[in-house]
Design an enzyme around this catalytic site. Sequence first.
Site, PDB file in Angstrom:
ATOM      1  N   LYS A 155     -90.570  14.192 -18.949  1.00 57.13           N
ATOM      2  CA  LYS A 155     -91.119  15.115 -19.933  1.00 57.13           C
ATOM      3  C   LYS A 155     -92.472  14.606 -20.426  1.00 57.13           C
ATOM      4  O   LYS A 155     -92.604  13.451 -20.855  1.00 57.13           O
ATOM      5  CB  LYS A 155     -90.168  15.266 -21.113  1.00 57.13           C
ATOM      6  CG  LYS A 155     -88.851  15.955 -20.780  1.00 57.13           C
ATOM      7  CD  LYS A 155     -89.041  17.431 -20.503  1.00 57.13           C
ATOM      8  CE  LYS A 155     -87.702  18.150 -20.365  1.00 57.13           C
ATOM      9  NZ  LYS A 155     -87.868  19.600 -20.173  1.00 57.13           N
ATOM     10  N   ASP A 179     -92.633  17.774 -16.485  1.00 55.77           N
ATOM     11  CA  ASP A 179     -92.516  19.019 -17.245  1.00 55.77           C
ATOM     12  C   ASP A 179     -93.284  18.853 -18.546  1.00 55.77           C
ATOM     13  O   ASP A 179     -92.905  18.059 -19.403  1.00 55.77           O
ATOM     14  CB  ASP A 179     -91.043  19.315 -17.517  1.00 55.77           C
ATOM     15  CG  ASP A 179     -90.830  20.648 -18.220  1.00 55.77           C
ATOM     16  OD1 ASP A 179     -91.821  21.340 -18.512  1.00 55.77           O
ATOM     17  OD2 ASP A 179     -89.659  20.988 -18.478  1.00 55.77           O
ATOM     18  N   ASP A 231     -91.585  27.882 -16.116  1.00 54.20           N
ATOM     19  CA  ASP A 231     -90.254  27.814 -16.718  1.00 54.20           C
ATOM     20  C   ASP A 231     -90.199  28.796 -17.887  1.00 54.20           C
ATOM     21  O   ASP A 231     -89.671  29.892 -17.772  1.00 54.20           O
ATOM     22  CB  ASP A 231     -89.931  26.391 -17.176  1.00 54.20           C
ATOM     23  CG  ASP A 231     -88.531  26.275 -17.780  1.00 54.20           C
ATOM     24  OD1 ASP A 231     -87.815  27.295 -17.839  1.00 54.20           O
ATOM     25  OD2 ASP A 231     -88.146  25.177 -18.205  1.00 54.20           O
ATOM     26  N   LYS A 253     -82.904  29.518 -14.828  1.00 44.90           N
ATOM     27  CA  LYS A 253     -81.815  28.942 -15.620  1.00 44.90           C
ATOM     28  C   LYS A 253     -80.851  30.043 -16.035  1.00 44.90           C
ATOM     29  O   LYS A 253     -81.278  31.093 -16.518  1.00 44.90           O
ATOM     30  CB  LYS A 253     -82.367  28.227 -16.856  1.00 44.90           C
ATOM     31  CG  LYS A 253     -83.271  27.045 -16.539  1.00 44.90           C
ATOM     32  CD  LYS A 253     -83.836  26.418 -17.798  1.00 44.90           C
ATOM     33  CE  LYS A 253     -84.741  25.226 -17.468  1.00 44.90           C
ATOM     34  NZ  LYS A 253     -85.364  24.641 -18.682  1.00 44.90           N
TER      35      LYS A 253
END
Length: 343
Positions: A155, A179, A231, A253
């Site tokens: 991250k 990400d 995302d 997701k």
Amino acid sequence: MKLTFSPYTLELKHTFTISTYSRDSTPGVQVRLRHEGITGYGEAAMPQYLGETVESVMSFLSKADMSQFNDPMMTEDILSYVDHLAPGNCAAKAAIDIALHDLIGKMMDIPCHRLFGLDKSKAPETSYTIGIASPQETTQKVKEASDKYHILKVKLGTDHDRQIIESVRRETDTPLIVDANQGWNDLDKAIDMCHWLKEMGVRLVEQPMTCSKLDLMAQLREASPIPIFADESVQRASDIWRLDGVVDGINIKLMKCTGMHEAWNMINIARSLGMMTMLGCMTETSCAVSAAAQLSPAVDFADLDGNLLIANDPFDGMHVVGGRITLNDRPGIGVIEIKQMQA
């Protein structure tokens, strides 16, 4: 069919931090869908950015009259009814979708990956997420993870992103994905960062910029030596078309797209547009993660580690063996309950 549900808080093993917030737990709701003595399990997990709560999920589920359906195999009719009950509520809808697929698989006595015509031996490796933490905590997490997983997801989205990657690289040469969770919004700096990340062995960058800046994402994609994935910019199938030419791939997701049915549609739409696909997850129990894993043989990347981050998983389902998603041959989504919950 009879639908029952109850709240269940997922306790994290470690504080989880991304560029916008930190948390030690994730609220969830566990669902059961029963038909003729067979029970399908489902789950809604709600990290704060989804805008759903335990109260909103349970309110939505209380409106779903599943008793009107006598044949679980009528998935199009059932899921269309659920989707049109109210706008949004994607995690709540995903909980019903997962339970329905689990129920159907159990009725047919086959795993869900076979319902979709997929070969479980083609399931990919999964990345393991390293959240934003102090240098000491990052080092410890990397040491714990790098021996078990062959891809780490780091991250970023801070003022010290290079230091984070350098601290990871001092411990391992494991391939990385990163990400930024919308944390980069200076195009020139983002381009420089992507070139540097390429040299550091990073395979792709996920959601570098805010959802509203698709023009900058497209420019970054043109200049970046590594793929750019969306995302937060992509939730449901209808979002994919506007990302054609903007990103190289999408992260799908279940909690944000309403479940397995929609995820399968998204995989096929993305493939038709030449996009790569990733299956991701929130912090979830093995129920929802195992449901997503049933579709994993169809995607390029997987980030299905949400169940590995919690301390109170009530299910046993898919396992990660040698870094690879390993699906079992149990019917449905492949889970058994190991901790009794009220529902």
